[in-house]
Design a protein around this motif. Structure first.
Motif, PDB file in Angstrom:
ATOM      1  N   GLY A  51      54.100 211.624  41.663  1.00  0.00           N
ATOM      2  CA  GLY A  51      55.269 212.449  41.914  1.00  0.00           C
ATOM      3  C   GLY A  51      56.438 212.031  41.049  1.00  0.00           C
ATOM      4  N   TYR A  52      57.524 212.785  41.172  1.00  0.00           N
ATOM      5  CA  TYR A  52      58.711 212.453  40.397  1.00  0.00           C
ATOM      6  C   TYR A  52      59.989 212.685  41.198  1.00  0.00           C
ATOM      7  CZ  TYR A  52      59.436 217.520  39.482  1.00  0.00           C
ATOM      8  OH  TYR A  52      59.645 218.876  39.592  1.00  0.00           O
ATOM      9  N   THR A  59      62.904 216.132  44.186  1.00  0.00           N
ATOM     10  CA  THR A  59      61.617 215.439  44.145  1.00  0.00           C
ATOM     11  C   THR A  59      60.462 216.417  44.255  1.00  0.00           C
ATOM     12  OG1 THR A  59      61.723 215.089  46.542  1.00  0.00           O
ATOM     13  CG2 THR A  59      62.513 213.300  45.146  1.00  0.00           C
ATOM     14  N   TYR A  60      59.319 215.975  43.759  1.00  0.00           N
ATOM     15  CA  TYR A  60      58.087 216.758  43.884  1.00  0.00           C
ATOM     16  C   TYR A  60      56.924 215.780  43.903  1.00  0.00           C
ATOM     17  CZ  TYR A  60      54.566 220.343  43.261  1.00  0.00           C
ATOM     18  OH  TYR A  60      53.498 221.166  43.442  1.00  0.00           O
ATOM     19  N   TYR A  61      55.980 216.022  44.823  1.00  0.00           N
ATOM     20  CA  TYR A  61      54.881 215.088  45.005  1.00  0.00           C
ATOM     21  C   TYR A  61      53.533 215.770  44.834  1.00  0.00           C
ATOM     22  CZ  TYR A  61      58.747 212.711  47.374  1.00  0.00           C
ATOM     23  OH  TYR A  61      59.960 212.148  47.677  1.00  0.00           O
ATOM     24  N   LYS A  66      51.275 213.834  49.254  1.00  0.00           N
ATOM     25  CA  LYS A  66      52.601 214.234  49.715  1.00  0.00           C
ATOM     26  C   LYS A  66      52.956 213.692  51.096  1.00  0.00           C
ATOM     27  CE  LYS A  66      55.467 218.336  50.429  1.00  0.00           C
ATOM     28  NZ  LYS A  66      55.514 219.822  50.357  1.00  0.00           N
ATOM     29  N   SER A  67      51.984 213.687  51.991  1.00  0.00           N
ATOM     30  CA  SER A  67      52.264 213.280  53.373  1.00  0.00           C
ATOM     31  C   SER A  67      52.605 211.793  53.485  1.00  0.00           C
ATOM     32  CB  SER A  67      51.076 213.602  54.273  1.00  0.00           C
ATOM     33  OG  SER A  67      49.945 212.851  53.885  1.00  0.00           O
ATOM     34  N   LEU A  82      59.318 204.036  44.661  1.00  0.00           N
ATOM     35  CA  LEU A  82      58.166 204.698  45.270  1.00  0.00           C
ATOM     36  C   LEU A  82      57.850 204.015  46.585  1.00  0.00           C
ATOM     37  CD1 LEU A  82      55.541 206.476  45.224  1.00  0.00           C
ATOM     38  CD2 LEU A  82      54.450 204.530  44.066  1.00  0.00           C
ATOM     39  N   GLN A  83      57.653 204.812  47.618  1.00  0.00           N
ATOM     40  CA  GLN A  83      57.133 204.298  48.876  1.00  0.00           C
ATOM     41  C   GLN A  83      55.889 205.104  49.231  1.00  0.00           C
ATOM     42  OE1 GLN A  83      60.487 204.113  51.732  1.00  0.00           O
ATOM     43  NE2 GLN A  83      60.338 201.901  51.408  1.00  0.00           N
ATOM     44  N   LEU A  84      54.819 204.397  49.508  1.00  0.00           N
ATOM     45  CA  LEU A  84      53.553 205.010  49.891  1.00  0.00           C
ATOM     46  C   LEU A  84      53.133 204.376  51.210  1.00  0.00           C
ATOM     47  CD1 LEU A  84      51.305 206.966  48.889  1.00  0.00           C
ATOM     48  CD2 LEU A  84      50.157 204.956  47.940  1.00  0.00           C
TER      49      LEU A  84
END
Length: 120
Positions: A51-52, A59-61, A66-67, A82-84
């Motif tokens: 994503g960016y 933002t766009y994932y 995305k979730s 970034l957080q995942l």
């Protein structure tokens, strides 16, 4: 010359949140037409776009991530993060930050990448 540098833990436990920061030097993350991107490469696989966050802050994932994904920025530090969440061993990869320049239609700058391993 713009430089990008990833930083963050190299080891994350399953179910925890992976957090990486990209520090940008030599240019501003609010510069028009730049899209500040996270990309990863799992072992033995190709690049996967995550994503960016754009120069505007939008933002766009990737739909597949995305979730679990959030990308934010700190303009005072010229960083984006970034957080995942809820990571699994399948999130083990080399994570890269990169700058996409819309007028060039290409990635103009890349970080060197950082290995993140998800393991207990």
């Amino acid at each position: 010359q713009v430089q990008l540098q990833e930083s963050g833990p190299g080891l994350v436990k399953p179910s925890q949140t992976l957090s990486l920061t990209c520090t940008v030097s030599g240019g501003s993350i609010t510069t028009n037409a730049y899209y500040w991107t996270w990309i990863r490469q799992p072992p033995g696989k190709g690049l996967e776009w995550i994503g960016y966050i754009a120069y505007s802050g939008s933002t766009y994932y990737s739909p597949s991530l995305k979730s679990r994904t959030s990308i934010s920025r700190d303009t005072s530090k010229n960083q984006f993060t970034l957080q995942l969440t809820s990571v699994t061993p399948e999130d083990t990869a080399v994570y890269y930050c990169a700058a996409w320049l819309a007028t060039l239609n290409a990635y103009e700058y890349w970080g060197q990448g950082t290995q993140v391993t998800v393991s207990s």
